[in-house]
Design an enzyme around this catalytic site. Structure first.
Site, PDB file in Angstrom:
ATOM      1  CB  SER A   1      -2.088 -31.189-100.473  1.00  0.00           C
ATOM      2  OG  SER A   1      -2.916 -32.047-101.229  1.00  0.00           O
TER       3      SER A   1
ATOM      4  CE1 TYR B   1       2.155 -31.755-104.275  1.00  0.00           C
ATOM      5  CE2 TYR B   1       0.242 -33.156-103.937  1.00  0.00           C
ATOM      6  CZ  TYR B   1       0.818 -31.895-104.003  1.00  0.00           C
ATOM      7  OH  TYR B   1       0.049 -30.778-103.765  1.00  0.00           O
TER       8      TYR B   1
HETATM    9  P1  NAP Z   1       0.248 -24.034-110.263  1.00  0.00           P
HETATM   10  O1  NAP Z   1      -0.882 -23.354-110.955  1.00  0.00           O
HETATM   11  O2  NAP Z   1       1.054 -25.028-111.032  1.00  0.00           O
HETATM   12  O3  NAP Z   1       1.216 -22.938-109.601  1.00  0.00           O
HETATM   13  C1  NAP Z   1       2.414 -23.331-108.979  1.00  0.00           C
HETATM   14  C2  NAP Z   1       3.283 -22.130-108.697  1.00  0.00           C
HETATM   15  O4  NAP Z   1       4.491 -22.578-108.053  1.00  0.00           O
HETATM   16  C3  NAP Z   1       3.689 -21.387-109.961  1.00  0.00           C
HETATM   17  O5  NAP Z   1       3.576 -20.003-109.739  1.00  0.00           O
HETATM   18  C4  NAP Z   1       5.146 -21.761-110.149  1.00  0.00           C
HETATM   19  O6  NAP Z   1       5.869 -20.672-110.706  1.00  0.00           O
HETATM   20  C5  NAP Z   1       5.595 -21.980-108.695  1.00  0.00           C
HETATM   21  N1  NAP Z   1       6.803 -22.807-108.636  1.00  0.00           N
HETATM   22  C6  NAP Z   1       6.916 -24.137-108.898  1.00  0.00           C
HETATM   23  N2  NAP Z   1       8.214 -24.499-108.822  1.00  0.00           N
HETATM   24  C7  NAP Z   1       8.923 -23.382-108.506  1.00  0.00           C
HETATM   25  C8  NAP Z   1      10.298 -23.104-108.337  1.00  0.00           C
HETATM   26  N3  NAP Z   1      11.245 -24.065-108.435  1.00  0.00           N
HETATM   27  N4  NAP Z   1      10.677 -21.835-108.047  1.00  0.00           N
HETATM   28  C9  NAP Z   1       9.762 -20.855-107.931  1.00  0.00           C
HETATM   29  N5  NAP Z   1       8.440 -21.050-108.077  1.00  0.00           N
HETATM   30  C10 NAP Z   1       8.022 -22.299-108.386  1.00  0.00           C
HETATM   31  O7  NAP Z   1      -0.300 -24.872-108.991  1.00  0.00           O
HETATM   32  P2  NAP Z   1      -1.303 -24.472-107.781  1.00  0.00           P
HETATM   33  O8  NAP Z   1      -2.409 -25.441-107.809  1.00  0.00           O
HETATM   34  O9  NAP Z   1      -1.599 -23.035-107.767  1.00  0.00           O
HETATM   35  O10 NAP Z   1      -0.374 -24.874-106.546  1.00  0.00           O
HETATM   36  C11 NAP Z   1       0.026 -23.981-105.533  1.00  0.00           C
HETATM   37  C12 NAP Z   1       0.286 -24.786-104.263  1.00  0.00           C
HETATM   38  O11 NAP Z   1      -0.939 -25.390-103.830  1.00  0.00           O
HETATM   39  C13 NAP Z   1       1.283 -25.918-104.436  1.00  0.00           C
HETATM   40  O12 NAP Z   1       2.133 -25.961-103.304  1.00  0.00           O
HETATM   41  C14 NAP Z   1       0.420 -27.171-104.492  1.00  0.00           C
HETATM   42  O13 NAP Z   1       1.094 -28.294-104.029  1.00  0.00           O
HETATM   43  C15 NAP Z   1      -0.715 -26.755-103.571  1.00  0.00           C
HETATM   44  N6  NAP Z   1      -1.969 -27.481-103.779  1.00  0.00           N
HETATM   45  C16 NAP Z   1      -2.603 -27.474-104.986  1.00  0.00           C
HETATM   46  C17 NAP Z   1      -3.772 -28.204-105.139  1.00  0.00           C
HETATM   47  C18 NAP Z   1      -4.532 -28.260-106.447  1.00  0.00           C
HETATM   48  O14 NAP Z   1      -5.444 -29.101-106.584  1.00  0.00           O
HETATM   49  N7  NAP Z   1      -4.247 -27.412-107.405  1.00  0.00           N
HETATM   50  C19 NAP Z   1      -4.308 -28.930-104.056  1.00  0.00           C
HETATM   51  C20 NAP Z   1      -3.629 -28.900-102.847  1.00  0.00           C
HETATM   52  C21 NAP Z   1      -2.473 -28.177-102.716  1.00  0.00           C
HETATM   53  P3  NAP Z   1       6.985 -20.781-111.860  1.00  0.00           P
HETATM   54  O15 NAP Z   1       6.729 -22.048-112.621  1.00  0.00           O
HETATM   55  O16 NAP Z   1       6.786 -19.525-112.677  1.00  0.00           O
HETATM   56  O17 NAP Z   1       8.266 -20.775-111.117  1.00  0.00           O
END
Ligand code: NAP
Length: 244
Positions: A131, A144
């Site tokens: 990130s 985080y």
């Molecule tokens: P999201 O829509 O909340 O999706 C997160 C995913 O992670 C979900 O599929 C969730 O699945 C899974 N997850 C969380 N805890 C888990 C666990 N204990 N076991 C298995 N799966 C788990 O968020 P996103 O934005 O797509 O994030 C994806 C990645 O990108 C993350 O690593 C986040 O830190 C990174 N990121 C996001 C952003 C942003 O602005 N959105 C920016 C930079 C980086 P379940 O809940 O079904 O398990």
């Protein structure tokens, strides 16, 4: 066709990656906890596995259950992850900190460790979701942001250890992407809508297309780190506190 294992495939970036890779003809293993969401991803070249990424025994049992033609993983997309809370460190929940470390750091390292021998054997690739939080401190980022700095640094150090193996490693470092991320972080859809409102943030599809691009570059090319932001997000100067 190669096979990609995509963690955190039930929402946001991971879900978009499943569609992008499956549309491009890859075999995909999609993982996450929410089985109802996984069920919606079913298609000929997608297999789904429901487990908590922190539960190594459940993860190993799930991977062992894969049919033969989905067992050889060529690309690991370490996407599962979360932020919890935006409070300053001195008011933050220790339980939240531990959940983020267990998920974003320990579980990511563990599945990487498990799949590394196979990735070396197959000259595969790892794409890790770090990130911008790894690169720029911000109020409330605390643990985080630190977990994402771990992900970035592990990616770079893996490159060093994997020297000569042909395995590629990339750290993807996005800014604001509108997904369920902020809903999970704050527990409030209203807060999430407010944060992204008017920003024209990146979409999960934007990041998935970038990840697919990285994964399909010629094999002699390695993108080490790739930072992306929406045009409407940038930086502010240092915060200065004046006494009295
Ligand atoms: P999201 O829509 O909340 O999706 C997160 C995913 O992670 C979900 O599929 C969730 O699945 C899974 N997850 C969380 N805890 C888990 C666990 N204990 N076991 C298995 N799966 C788990 O968020 P996103 O934005 O797509 O994030 C994806 C990645 O990108 C993350 O690593 C986040 O830190 C990174 N990121 C996001 C952003 C942003 O602005 N959105 C920016 C930079 C980086 P379940 O809940 O079904 O398990």
């Amino acid at each position: 066709m190669p096979t990609a294992l995509i963690t955190g495939a039930t929402a946001g970036i991971g879900e978009a990656c499943v569609h992008a890779f499956a549309d491009a003809g890859w075999n995909v293993v999609a993982t996450g906890r929410r089985e109802d969401r996984l069920a919606k991803l079913q298609r000929d070249n997608v297999r789904t596995l429901a487990f908590d990424i922190r539960d190594e025994a459940a993860r190993d049992a799930a991977l062992d259950s894969l049919p033969e033609d989905f067992r050889g993983i060529d690309l690991l997309v370490n996407n599962a992850g979360l932020a919890l809370g935006l409070e300053p460190a001195q008011q933050a929940s220790l339980a939240n900190w531990k959940t983020m470390i267990d998920t974003n750091v320990v579980a990511l390292a563990s599945i990487t460790h498990k799949l590394l021998p196979m990735l070396v054997e197959r000259k595969g690739a790892i794409i890790n979701l770090s990130s911008v939080a790894a690169n720029y401190p911000y109020p409330g980022g605390n643990v985080y942001a630190a977990t994402k700095a771990f992900v970035r640094q592990l990616s770079l150090d893996l490159r060093a250890d994997l020297h000569g193996t042909g395995v590629r490693v990339t750290s993807i470092e996005p800014g604001m992407v509108e997904t369920e991320f902020t809903l999970v972080r704050t527990g409030s859809q209203e807060t999430s809508d407010k944060l992204y409102g008017g920003v024209n943030p990146m979409t999960a599809e934007d990041i998935a297309e970038t990840i697919l691009w990285v994964a399909t570059l010629p094999p002699h090319l390695n993108i080490n780190t790739l930072e992306l932001m929406p045009v409407n997000q940038s930086w502010q100067g240092f915060a200065v506190h004046r006494e009295g």
